[in-house]
Design a protein around this motif. Structure first.
Motif, PDB file in Angstrom:
ATOM      1  N   PRO A  52       0.826  -1.207   0.000  1.00  0.00           N
ATOM      2  CA  PRO A  52       0.000   0.000   0.000  1.00  0.00           C
ATOM      3  C   PRO A  52       0.863   1.260   0.000  1.00  0.00           C
ATOM      4  CG  PRO A  52      -0.025  -1.046   2.150  1.00  0.00           C
ATOM      5  CD  PRO A  52       0.729  -1.959   1.235  1.00  0.00           C
ATOM      6  N   LYS A  53       0.311   2.308  -0.593  1.00  0.00           N
ATOM      7  CA  LYS A  53       0.990   3.604  -0.648  1.00  0.00           C
ATOM      8  C   LYS A  53       0.894   4.296   0.706  1.00  0.00           C
ATOM      9  CE  LYS A  53       1.763   3.146  -5.020  1.00  0.00           C
ATOM     10  NZ  LYS A  53       3.055   2.798  -5.515  1.00  0.00           N
ATOM     11  N   VAL A  54       1.930   5.082   1.008  1.00  0.00           N
ATOM     12  CA  VAL A  54       2.037   5.709   2.324  1.00  0.00           C
ATOM     13  C   VAL A  54       2.358   7.194   2.176  1.00  0.00           C
ATOM     14  CG1 VAL A  54       3.421   5.761   4.442  1.00  0.00           C
ATOM     15  CG2 VAL A  54       2.800   3.584   3.437  1.00  0.00           C
ATOM     16  N   ASN A  55       1.722   8.013   3.010  1.00  0.00           N
ATOM     17  CA  ASN A  55       2.101   9.418   3.187  1.00  0.00           C
ATOM     18  C   ASN A  55       2.615   9.549   4.611  1.00  0.00           C
ATOM     19  OD1 ASN A  55       1.127  10.138   0.647  1.00  0.00           O
ATOM     20  ND2 ASN A  55      -0.890  10.651   1.453  1.00  0.00           N
ATOM     21  N   ILE A  56       3.680  10.326   4.789  1.00  0.00           N
ATOM     22  CA  ILE A  56       4.197  10.586   6.130  1.00  0.00           C
ATOM     23  C   ILE A  56       4.241  12.100   6.326  1.00  0.00           C
ATOM     24  CG2 ILE A  56       6.116  10.323   7.742  1.00  0.00           C
ATOM     25  CD1 ILE A  56       6.870   7.757   6.234  1.00  0.00           C
ATOM     26  N   LYS A  57       3.498  12.574   7.336  1.00  0.00           N
ATOM     27  CA  LYS A  57       3.443  14.003   7.639  1.00  0.00           C
ATOM     28  C   LYS A  57       4.323  14.298   8.840  1.00  0.00           C
ATOM     29  CE  LYS A  57      -1.413  14.545   6.317  1.00  0.00           C
ATOM     30  NZ  LYS A  57      -2.749  14.925   6.834  1.00  0.00           N
ATOM     31  N   ASP A  58       4.965  15.447   8.808  1.00  0.00           N
ATOM     32  CA  ASP A  58       5.756  15.921   9.934  1.00  0.00           C
ATOM     33  C   ASP A  58       5.094  17.196  10.426  1.00  0.00           C
ATOM     34  OD1 ASP A  58       9.281  16.922  10.353  1.00  0.00           O
ATOM     35  OD2 ASP A  58       7.643  16.761  11.769  1.00  0.00           O
ATOM     36  N   THR A  59       4.444  17.115  11.587  1.00  0.00           N
ATOM     37  CA  THR A  59       3.801  18.290  12.176  1.00  0.00           C
ATOM     38  C   THR A  59       4.633  18.767  13.358  1.00  0.00           C
ATOM     39  OG1 THR A  59       2.425  17.072  13.746  1.00  0.00           O
ATOM     40  CG2 THR A  59       1.546  17.354  11.508  1.00  0.00           C
ATOM     41  N   ALA A  60       4.215  19.851  13.962  1.00  0.00           N
ATOM     42  CA  ALA A  60       4.949  20.393  15.101  1.00  0.00           C
ATOM     43  C   ALA A  60       4.983  19.425  16.268  1.00  0.00           C
ATOM     44  CB  ALA A  60       4.336  21.721  15.537  1.00  0.00           C
ATOM     45  N   ASP A  61       3.900  18.649  16.460  1.00  0.00           N
ATOM     46  CA  ASP A  61       3.794  17.786  17.632  1.00  0.00           C
ATOM     47  C   ASP A  61       4.016  16.304  17.353  1.00  0.00           C
ATOM     48  OD1 ASP A  61       3.140  20.018  19.147  1.00  0.00           O
ATOM     49  OD2 ASP A  61       0.999  19.767  18.792  1.00  0.00           O
ATOM     50  N   SER A  62       3.918  15.882  16.085  1.00  0.00           N
ATOM     51  CA  SER A  62       3.985  14.447  15.815  1.00  0.00           C
ATOM     52  C   SER A  62       4.307  14.175  14.349  1.00  0.00           C
ATOM     53  CB  SER A  62       2.656  13.782  16.171  1.00  0.00           C
ATOM     54  OG  SER A  62       1.634  14.281  15.337  1.00  0.00           O
ATOM     55  N   TYR A  63       4.562  12.909  14.093  1.00  0.00           N
ATOM     56  CA  TYR A  63       4.619  12.391  12.733  1.00  0.00           C
ATOM     57  C   TYR A  63       3.336  11.583  12.548  1.00  0.00           C
ATOM     58  CZ  TYR A  63       9.633  13.291  13.189  1.00  0.00           C
ATOM     59  OH  TYR A  63      10.853  13.871  13.404  1.00  0.00           O
ATOM     60  N   ILE A  64       2.809  11.605  11.335  1.00  0.00           N
ATOM     61  CA  ILE A  64       1.593  10.843  11.052  1.00  0.00           C
ATOM     62  C   ILE A  64       1.839  10.010   9.810  1.00  0.00           C
ATOM     63  CG2 ILE A  64      -0.872  10.939  10.538  1.00  0.00           C
ATOM     64  CD1 ILE A  64      -0.817  13.791  11.813  1.00  0.00           C
ATOM     65  N   ILE A  65       1.673   8.697   9.951  1.00  0.00           N
ATOM     66  CA  ILE A  65       1.773   7.783   8.816  1.00  0.00           C
ATOM     67  C   ILE A  65       0.359   7.492   8.357  1.00  0.00           C
ATOM     68  CG2 ILE A  65       2.465   5.488   8.035  1.00  0.00           C
ATOM     69  CD1 ILE A  65       4.628   5.524  10.218  1.00  0.00           C
ATOM     70  N   GLU A  66       0.074   7.790   7.099  1.00  0.00           N
ATOM     71  CA  GLU A  66      -1.230   7.487   6.511  1.00  0.00           C
ATOM     72  C   GLU A  66      -1.020   6.430   5.438  1.00  0.00           C
ATOM     73  OE1 GLU A  66      -3.495  11.752   6.789  1.00  0.00           O
ATOM     74  OE2 GLU A  66      -2.184  11.395   5.075  1.00  0.00           O
ATOM     75  N   MET A  67      -1.737   5.336   5.559  1.00  0.00           N
ATOM     76  CA  MET A  67      -1.583   4.217   4.629  1.00  0.00           C
ATOM     77  C   MET A  67      -2.930   3.938   3.962  1.00  0.00           C
ATOM     78  SD  MET A  67      -0.172   0.390   5.479  1.00  0.00           S
ATOM     79  CE  MET A  67       1.455   0.986   5.877  1.00  0.00           C
ATOM     80  N   ALA A  68      -2.938   3.941   2.628  1.00  0.00           N
ATOM     81  CA  ALA A  68      -4.161   3.679   1.872  1.00  0.00           C
ATOM     82  C   ALA A  68      -4.361   2.174   1.751  1.00  0.00           C
ATOM     83  CB  ALA A  68      -4.069   4.303   0.487  1.00  0.00           C
ATOM     84  N   VAL A  69      -5.369   1.657   2.474  1.00  0.00           N
ATOM     85  CA  VAL A  69      -5.678   0.221   2.481  1.00  0.00           C
ATOM     86  C   VAL A  69      -7.180   0.004   2.468  1.00  0.00           C
ATOM     87  CG1 VAL A  69      -3.543  -0.763   3.431  1.00  0.00           C
ATOM     88  CG2 VAL A  69      -5.155   0.329   4.953  1.00  0.00           C
TER      89      VAL A  69
END
Length: 158
Positions: A52-69
């Motif tokens: 599956p494809k993944v987006n990884i966000k870097d915010t001020a407070d956290s990292y967020i991994i979003e996976m399309a499944v």
């Protein structure tokens, strides 16, 4: 008849006493061995489905991994953390039966994947959480306090 082949420092083959063009042969061989392999060699044969494809966000407070499944259920996922390596995996077994007058046909479908991520030291491993909504698995990796970005501010000059 003497065929001499000169190999200059440039690496190109030249044939001084032959009707055979070794330069073209050399180019042809290079094309064979240097071309990209067909996409069939780039697929993951062990998974049964594409990764599956993944987006990884870097915010001020956290990292967020979003996976399309899409088409999976929350219970299909397994998320493990081992020595700062986050592993997201799934194994799905689907079975369908179709009966006809003279025979029974059974089809099994197994699909799985596993994606791993090396987490930076700035992640607070004890507060990682995840949710699954509308085909997107989101894994929240909160940053440690000392790693959080402070808000930008303007400093007045006196």
């Amino acid at each position: 008849m003497n065929n001499l082949i000169n190999v200059p420092k440039s690496g190109n083959l030249t044939n001084t006493n032959s009707n055979v063009d070794l330069t073209n042969l050399s180019t042809w061989l290079n094309d064979i061995f240097n071309r990209n392999l067909p996409s069939v060699f780039n697929t993951n044969f062990n998974t049964g489905i594409a990764l599956p494809k993944v987006n990884i966000k870097d915010t001020a407070d956290s990292y967020i991994i979003e996976m399309a499944v899409p088409s999976l259920k929350k219970s299909d996922f397994r998320i493990d953390l081992n020595n700062d390596v986050l592993a997201i995996s799934t194994k799905v077994k689907e079975e369908s039966k179709q009966k006809n007058e003279k025979y029974t046909r059974r089809e099994f479908n197994y699909s799985s994947f596993k994606r791993t991520f090396n987490l930076p030291e700035s992640v607070n491993n004890k507060k990682i959480n995840a949710n699954y909504q509308e085909g997107i698995l989101s894994v929240f990796l909160p940053k440690k306090e000392e790693a959080k970005r402070k808000l930008e501010r303007t400093i007045k000059i006196s």
